[in-house]
Scaffold this motif. Structure first.
Motif, PDB file in Angstrom:
ATOM      1  N   LYS A  19      -8.897  90.725 -59.044  1.00 51.69           N
ATOM      2  CA  LYS A  19      -8.156  91.915 -59.401  1.00 51.69           C
ATOM      3  C   LYS A  19      -8.832  93.162 -59.890  1.00 51.69           C
ATOM      4  O   LYS A  19      -9.200  93.486 -61.039  1.00 51.69           O
ATOM      5  CB  LYS A  19      -6.963  91.961 -60.403  1.00 51.69           C
ATOM      6  CG  LYS A  19      -5.748  91.117 -59.789  1.00 51.69           C
ATOM      7  CD  LYS A  19      -4.745  90.954 -60.905  1.00 51.69           C
ATOM      8  CE  LYS A  19      -3.422  90.380 -60.499  1.00 51.69           C
ATOM      9  NZ  LYS A  19      -3.574  88.995 -59.910  1.00 51.69           N
ATOM     10  N   LEU A  64      -8.677  95.700 -62.546  1.00 54.80           N
ATOM     11  CA  LEU A  64      -7.335  96.167 -63.034  1.00 54.80           C
ATOM     12  C   LEU A  64      -7.045  96.437 -64.348  1.00 54.80           C
ATOM     13  O   LEU A  64      -6.470  97.619 -64.773  1.00 54.80           O
ATOM     14  CB  LEU A  64      -6.318  95.090 -62.426  1.00 54.80           C
ATOM     15  CG  LEU A  64      -4.884  95.654 -62.536  1.00 54.80           C
ATOM     16  CD1 LEU A  64      -4.709  97.064 -61.688  1.00 54.80           C
ATOM     17  CD2 LEU A  64      -3.711  94.487 -61.919  1.00 54.80           C
ATOM     18  N   SER A  65      -7.417  95.797 -65.488  1.00 50.90           N
ATOM     19  CA  SER A  65      -7.212  95.998 -66.690  1.00 50.90           C
ATOM     20  C   SER A  65      -7.790  97.255 -67.097  1.00 50.90           C
ATOM     21  O   SER A  65      -7.127  97.899 -67.989  1.00 50.90           O
ATOM     22  CB  SER A  65      -7.663  94.775 -67.692  1.00 50.90           C
ATOM     23  OG  SER A  65      -9.096  94.447 -67.728  1.00 50.90           O
ATOM     24  N   ILE A  94      -8.398  99.763 -65.228  1.00 47.53           N
ATOM     25  CA  ILE A  94      -7.710 100.840 -64.509  1.00 47.53           C
ATOM     26  C   ILE A  94      -6.335 101.253 -65.228  1.00 47.53           C
ATOM     27  O   ILE A  94      -6.096 102.423 -65.877  1.00 47.53           O
ATOM     28  CB  ILE A  94      -7.312 100.557 -63.228  1.00 47.53           C
ATOM     29  CG1 ILE A  94      -8.741 100.530 -62.317  1.00 47.53           C
ATOM     30  CG2 ILE A  94      -6.582 101.379 -62.468  1.00 47.53           C
ATOM     31  CD1 ILE A  94      -8.782  99.546 -60.954  1.00 47.53           C
ATOM     32  N   LYS A  95      -5.644 100.158 -65.748  1.00 47.56           N
ATOM     33  CA  LYS A  95      -4.346 100.494 -66.521  1.00 47.56           C
ATOM     34  C   LYS A  95      -4.629 100.966 -67.776  1.00 47.56           C
ATOM     35  O   LYS A  95      -3.588 101.644 -68.270  1.00 47.56           O
ATOM     36  CB  LYS A  95      -3.605  99.096 -66.569  1.00 47.56           C
ATOM     37  CG  LYS A  95      -3.034  98.247 -65.361  1.00 47.56           C
ATOM     38  CD  LYS A  95      -2.154  97.272 -65.699  1.00 47.56           C
ATOM     39  CE  LYS A  95      -1.556  96.661 -64.256  1.00 47.56           C
ATOM     40  NZ  LYS A  95      -0.959  95.370 -64.527  1.00 47.56           N
ATOM     41  N   ALA A  96      -5.733 100.588 -68.341  1.00 50.76           N
ATOM     42  CA  ALA A  96      -5.999 101.131 -69.841  1.00 50.76           C
ATOM     43  C   ALA A  96      -6.578 102.616 -69.876  1.00 50.76           C
ATOM     44  O   ALA A  96      -6.583 103.195 -70.888  1.00 50.76           O
ATOM     45  CB  ALA A  96      -6.961 100.281 -70.519  1.00 50.76           C
ATOM     46  N   GLU A  97      -6.674 103.099 -68.684  1.00 55.15           N
ATOM     47  CA  GLU A  97      -7.538 104.634 -68.390  1.00 55.15           C
ATOM     48  C   GLU A  97      -5.963 105.447 -68.149  1.00 55.15           C
ATOM     49  O   GLU A  97      -5.430 105.426 -67.134  1.00 55.15           O
ATOM     50  CB  GLU A  97      -8.179 104.676 -67.350  1.00 55.15           C
ATOM     51  CG  GLU A  97      -8.712 106.049 -66.984  1.00 55.15           C
ATOM     52  CD  GLU A  97      -9.347 106.802 -68.427  1.00 55.15           C
ATOM     53  OE1 GLU A  97      -8.778 107.964 -68.605  1.00 55.15           O
ATOM     54  OE2 GLU A  97     -10.296 106.447 -68.826  1.00 55.15           O
ATOM     55  N   ASP A  98      -5.617 106.278 -69.366  1.00 53.15           N
ATOM     56  CA  ASP A  98      -4.472 107.224 -69.300  1.00 53.15           C
ATOM     57  C   ASP A  98      -4.491 108.123 -67.939  1.00 53.15           C
ATOM     58  O   ASP A  98      -3.519 108.375 -67.273  1.00 53.15           O
ATOM     59  CB  ASP A  98      -4.498 107.957 -70.575  1.00 53.15           C
ATOM     60  CG  ASP A  98      -3.794 107.052 -71.690  1.00 53.15           C
ATOM     61  OD1 ASP A  98      -3.397 106.121 -71.284  1.00 53.15           O
ATOM     62  OD2 ASP A  98      -3.986 107.391 -72.784  1.00 53.15           O
ATOM     63  N   SER A 110      -2.795 106.724 -64.747  1.00 53.12           N
ATOM     64  CA  SER A 110      -1.277 106.160 -64.861  1.00 53.12           C
ATOM     65  C   SER A 110      -0.676 106.616 -63.633  1.00 53.12           C
ATOM     66  O   SER A 110       0.354 105.898 -63.258  1.00 53.12           O
ATOM     67  CB  SER A 110      -0.981 106.892 -66.173  1.00 53.12           C
ATOM     68  OG  SER A 110      -0.681 108.255 -65.960  1.00 53.12           O
ATOM     69  N   LEU A 123      -0.897 101.239 -58.813  1.00 54.59           N
ATOM     70  CA  LEU A 123      -0.322 101.048 -60.366  1.00 54.59           C
ATOM     71  C   LEU A 123       1.491 101.059 -60.022  1.00 54.59           C
ATOM     72  O   LEU A 123       2.199 100.203 -60.630  1.00 54.59           O
ATOM     73  CB  LEU A 123      -0.651 101.674 -61.324  1.00 54.59           C
ATOM     74  CG  LEU A 123      -2.282 101.667 -61.856  1.00 54.59           C
ATOM     75  CD1 LEU A 123      -2.457 102.566 -63.112  1.00 54.59           C
ATOM     76  CD2 LEU A 123      -2.491 100.181 -62.020  1.00 54.59           C
ATOM     77  N   LYS A 124       1.660 101.979 -58.842  1.00 49.60           N
ATOM     78  CA  LYS A 124       3.103 101.888 -58.748  1.00 49.60           C
ATOM     79  C   LYS A 124       3.706 101.318 -57.658  1.00 49.60           C
ATOM     80  O   LYS A 124       4.912 101.148 -57.402  1.00 49.60           O
ATOM     81  CB  LYS A 124       3.608 103.650 -58.782  1.00 49.60           C
ATOM     82  CG  LYS A 124       2.931 104.385 -60.007  1.00 49.60           C
ATOM     83  CD  LYS A 124       3.461 105.771 -59.742  1.00 49.60           C
ATOM     84  CE  LYS A 124       3.197 106.492 -60.940  1.00 49.60           C
ATOM     85  NZ  LYS A 124       3.672 105.954 -62.206  1.00 49.60           N
ATOM     86  N   ALA A 171       2.213  98.216 -56.190  1.00 51.73           N
ATOM     87  CA  ALA A 171       1.215  97.221 -56.311  1.00 51.73           C
ATOM     88  C   ALA A 171       0.840  96.216 -54.884  1.00 51.73           C
ATOM     89  O   ALA A 171      -0.174  95.560 -54.636  1.00 51.73           O
ATOM     90  CB  ALA A 171       1.324  96.330 -57.464  1.00 51.73           C
TER      91      ALA A 171
END
Length: 132
Positions: free
Chosen positions: A56, A94-95, A97-101, A104, A109-110, A112
């Protein structure tokens, strides 16, 4: 220029497999929305290569070297040809990517499960910075 992301399980087809070929057909896409994204790809567009499955992470950058044509594995579908541009200096998990506002709204991410997705220019540039 447009920006994209393609996803592949490294156990099936990895960045290293792609690098060994230098250029390859991106085929086997069997989702209508992903197929439509393949049809929108234009010569010279940049494409992130994402390892799905266990890893990922975004691992490299490719370029569209041939626009849409009938998928050689099933001509009812669409394929493109991609060529290797370069690996990222460091993969982007991926973690992160998800942590970067600011990421979003990234389509990956929407939606997947799609293997071909658009990436906005600002998002692409931010991801490039994260990978250097």
């Amino acid at each position: 220029m447009n920006y994209w992301m393609v996803k592949s399980e490294p156990e099936s087809y990895s960045w290293d497999d792609f690098v060994a070929k230098k250029e390859d057909v991106w085929d086997g896409v069997r989702n209508y929305q992903a197929r439509n994204f393949l049809r929108e790809m234009q010569l010279g567009d940049w494409v992130f290569f994402y390892h799905s499955g266990k890893e990922k992470a975004i691992v490299g950058i490719a370029e569209v070297s041939e626009e849409q044509f009938p998928d050689p594995t099933d001509e009812a579908w669409t394929a493109v040809k991609l060529k290797v541009k370069r690996p990222l200096e460091k993969s982007i998990p991926l973690s992160a990517i998800k942590a970067e506002d600011r990421l979003s709204d990234l389509p990956m991410l929407k939606q997947a499960r799609l293997s071909v997705l658009p990436v906005g220019k600002d998002e692409f540039e931010l991801l490039l910075k994260m990978g250097s």
